[in-house]
Design an enzyme around this catalytic site. Sequence first.
Site, PDB file in Angstrom:
ATOM      1  N   ASP A 103       0.853  -1.307   0.032  1.00 24.44           N
ATOM      2  CA  ASP A 103      -0.109   0.052  -0.127  1.00 24.44           C
ATOM      3  C   ASP A 103       0.967   1.392  -0.061  1.00 24.44           C
ATOM      4  O   ASP A 103       2.120   1.193   0.500  1.00 24.44           O
ATOM      5  CB  ASP A 103      -0.883   0.096   1.081  1.00 24.44           C
TER       6      ASP A 103
HETATM    7  N1  URA Z   1      -1.197  -6.175   3.863  1.00 29.24           N
HETATM    8  C1  URA Z   1      -1.646  -4.722   3.847  1.00 29.24           C
HETATM    9  O1  URA Z   1      -2.857  -4.554   4.385  1.00 29.24           O
HETATM   10  N2  URA Z   1      -0.932  -3.867   3.188  1.00 29.24           N
HETATM   11  C2  URA Z   1       0.277  -3.986   2.707  1.00 29.24           C
HETATM   12  O2  URA Z   1       0.733  -3.162   2.061  1.00 29.24           O
HETATM   13  C3  URA Z   1       0.859  -5.311   2.461  1.00 29.24           C
HETATM   14  C4  URA Z   1      -0.016  -6.275   3.086  1.00 29.24           C
END
Ligand code: URA
Length: 237
Positions: A103
């Site tokens: 993310d």
């Molecule tokens: N899980 C998440 O919620 N976000 C990420 O960036 C990676 C794994």
Amino acid sequence: MRLDDILFSQGFGSRRECAGLLAARLVRVAGQIETDPSVDLTTEGLQFEVEGQAWAFQATSLVLLHKPAGYECSQKPTAWPSVMLLLPAALRRRGIQPVGRLDQDTTGLLLLTDDGKLIHRLTSPKHHVPKVYEVGCDRPVDAAQVEQMLRGVVLDDDPLPVLAEGCEVTGENSLRLTLIQGKYHQVKRMVAAVGNHCTSLHRSGFGALTLADGPASGHWRFVSDAERAALMAKAPR
Ligand code: URA
């Protein structure tokens, strides 16, 4: 392989642009300026420099980026700049893409490659490549939450429970989660499913790779052949 073919294969532009780099004396092999496009070199283990930047020949490219917050993994980002901007143009031209996504606000270890088979190999749960996340939570983490994540929690898009391969408390408000799958927002949704809330997320490990020896946030490096072999090795179960 001819040096101009090597430069072309490694993403240094059109054939004309590669010839231009050589003519402009911007390419070094074994520390010496090389201007002859036809010089024949062994590609295995080849190290060279273009415009002062060191490169390793890679038949298919695999790099490790220490992703900072504030970048999207998408090739066509909507709100934040793309992680691709943290890489040199030669790698972008090769068509490398992230191996799974982090993310925008997640930091840590991101692999990128132009090898589609490798992406599948590293992301498919079948191949059991563990990804390790350091998670900050806004409420204290307790044994019941850990237990639930190890046993499996049901997320809203699938009736089948997802479970953590490993889950350990690392502080009053933090835990280390090891996952084999890579579902959308999986860590954040698993933490929410056990009644907590993720406030920070950092990926510290991907298979045999970690960020223990760098690079620093915002920087990248090549994955060596030995590291690639370790990534492909069957993980102990
Ligand atoms: N899980 C998440 O919620 N976000 C990420 O960036 C990676 C794994």
